[in-house]
Write a protein that holds these residues in place. Structure first.
Motif, mmCIF file in Angstrom:
data_model
loop_
_atom_site.group_PDB
_atom_site.id
_atom_site.type_symbol
_atom_site.label_atom_id
_atom_site.label_comp_id
_atom_site.label_asym_id
_atom_site.label_seq_id
_atom_site.Cartn_x
_atom_site.Cartn_y
_atom_site.Cartn_z
ATOM 1 N N ILE A 112 0.834 -1.203 0.000
ATOM 2 C CA ILE A 112 0.000 0.000 0.000
ATOM 3 C C ILE A 112 0.874 1.261 0.000
ATOM 4 O O ILE A 112 0.638 2.198 -0.761
ATOM 5 C CB ILE A 112 -0.971 -0.011 1.202
ATOM 6 N N GLY A 113 1.908 1.260 0.844
ATOM 7 C CA GLY A 113 2.803 2.409 0.901
ATOM 8 C C GLY A 113 3.539 2.624 -0.407
ATOM 9 O O GLY A 113 3.715 3.767 -0.855
ATOM 10 N N ALA A 114 3.962 1.537 -1.050
ATOM 11 C CA ALA A 114 4.656 1.663 -2.338
ATOM 12 C C ALA A 114 3.717 2.232 -3.400
ATOM 13 O O ALA A 114 4.127 3.067 -4.207
ATOM 14 C CB ALA A 114 5.205 0.306 -2.770
ATOM 15 N N ALA A 115 2.476 1.793 -3.385
ATOM 16 C CA ALA A 115 1.505 2.319 -4.350
ATOM 17 C C ALA A 115 1.270 3.808 -4.119
ATOM 18 O O ALA A 115 1.207 4.599 -5.073
ATOM 19 C CB ALA A 115 0.191 1.548 -4.256
ATOM 20 N N ILE A 116 1.163 4.199 -2.864
ATOM 21 C CA ILE A 116 0.969 5.620 -2.551
ATOM 22 C C ILE A 116 2.179 6.423 -3.020
ATOM 23 O O ILE A 116 2.040 7.477 -3.648
ATOM 24 C CB ILE A 116 0.735 5.816 -1.037
ATOM 25 N N ALA A 117 3.374 5.918 -2.729
ATOM 26 C CA ALA A 117 4.597 6.639 -3.097
ATOM 27 C C ALA A 117 4.769 6.739 -4.610
ATOM 28 O O ALA A 117 5.262 7.744 -5.120
ATOM 29 C CB ALA A 117 5.810 5.963 -2.471
ATOM 30 N N MET A 118 4.357 5.715 -5.334
ATOM 31 C CA MET A 118 4.535 5.715 -6.784
ATOM 32 C C MET A 118 3.558 6.636 -7.505
ATOM 33 O O MET A 118 3.912 7.260 -8.500
ATOM 34 C CB MET A 118 4.394 4.294 -7.332
ATOM 35 N N PHE A 119 2.323 6.713 -7.016
ATOM 36 C CA PHE A 119 1.287 7.426 -7.746
ATOM 37 C C PHE A 119 0.934 8.790 -7.172
ATOM 38 O O PHE A 119 0.110 9.499 -7.742
ATOM 39 C CB PHE A 119 0.033 6.560 -7.842
#
Length: 160
Positions: A120-127
């Motif tokens: 979830i954190g990676a998705a937030i950071a990427m987008f």
């Protein structure tokens, strides 16, 4: 041979855990604003509220180590003093005892799902478009990696 793989898994888990700890500390430094520091200081001025927050945070994440890393990160960025954090440390240790009691009753083990925090954190950071939201996403990712590292270490210890 199985012991060697277990040792490698244990050491890999230690690396992931240390990276997660480092990332959470850096994330706190990146997202801490003066308003956040002021609110944390208000909460920490009362020893009993600090003690209760230590218990609550440890029960929430089911790990006193994670709570202590979080408090140490807040001390490093100047949001807390050591004297303000001491009741939180004590509460975190008592909270870990309460977590053990919960585990003894064979309740739902939430630690298994904290790896999703990394996703979830990676998705937030990427987008995310905002730099602050990107920092929050990276902090959430490292928080999830912290738990993944602890789980990897426990799996590695089973075969060593």
């Amino acid at each position: 041979m199985e012991a060697l793989y277990g040792l490698l898994f244990l050491l890999s888990g230690l690396g992931v855990l240390l990276y997660g700890i480092s990332g959470v500390g850096q994330g706190f430094e990146g997202i801490a604003s003066n308003n956040l520091r002021r609110n944390i200081n208000k909460m920490a001025k009362n020893r009993y509220i600090g003690f209760a927050s230590g218990i609550g945070s440890t029960i929430l994440v089911q790990s006193s180590s994670v709570s202590l890393v979080m408090y140490i990160g807040l001390i490093n960025i100047g949001a807390l003093t050591l004297m303000q954090a001491l009741p939180m440390f004590l509460g975190a240790h008592i909270g870990s005892s309460l977590v053990l009691l919960i585990f003894c009753f064979e309740s739902f083990n939430i630690v298994e799902f904290f790896g999703l925090f990394a996703l979830i954190g990676a998705a937030i950071a990427m987008f995310a478009k905002s730099p602050t939201v990107v920092k929050i996403g990276k902090t959430i990712t490292c928080f999830g990696l912290l738990f993944c590292g602890m789980k990897m270490m426990s799996i590695g210890m089973e075969s060593v």
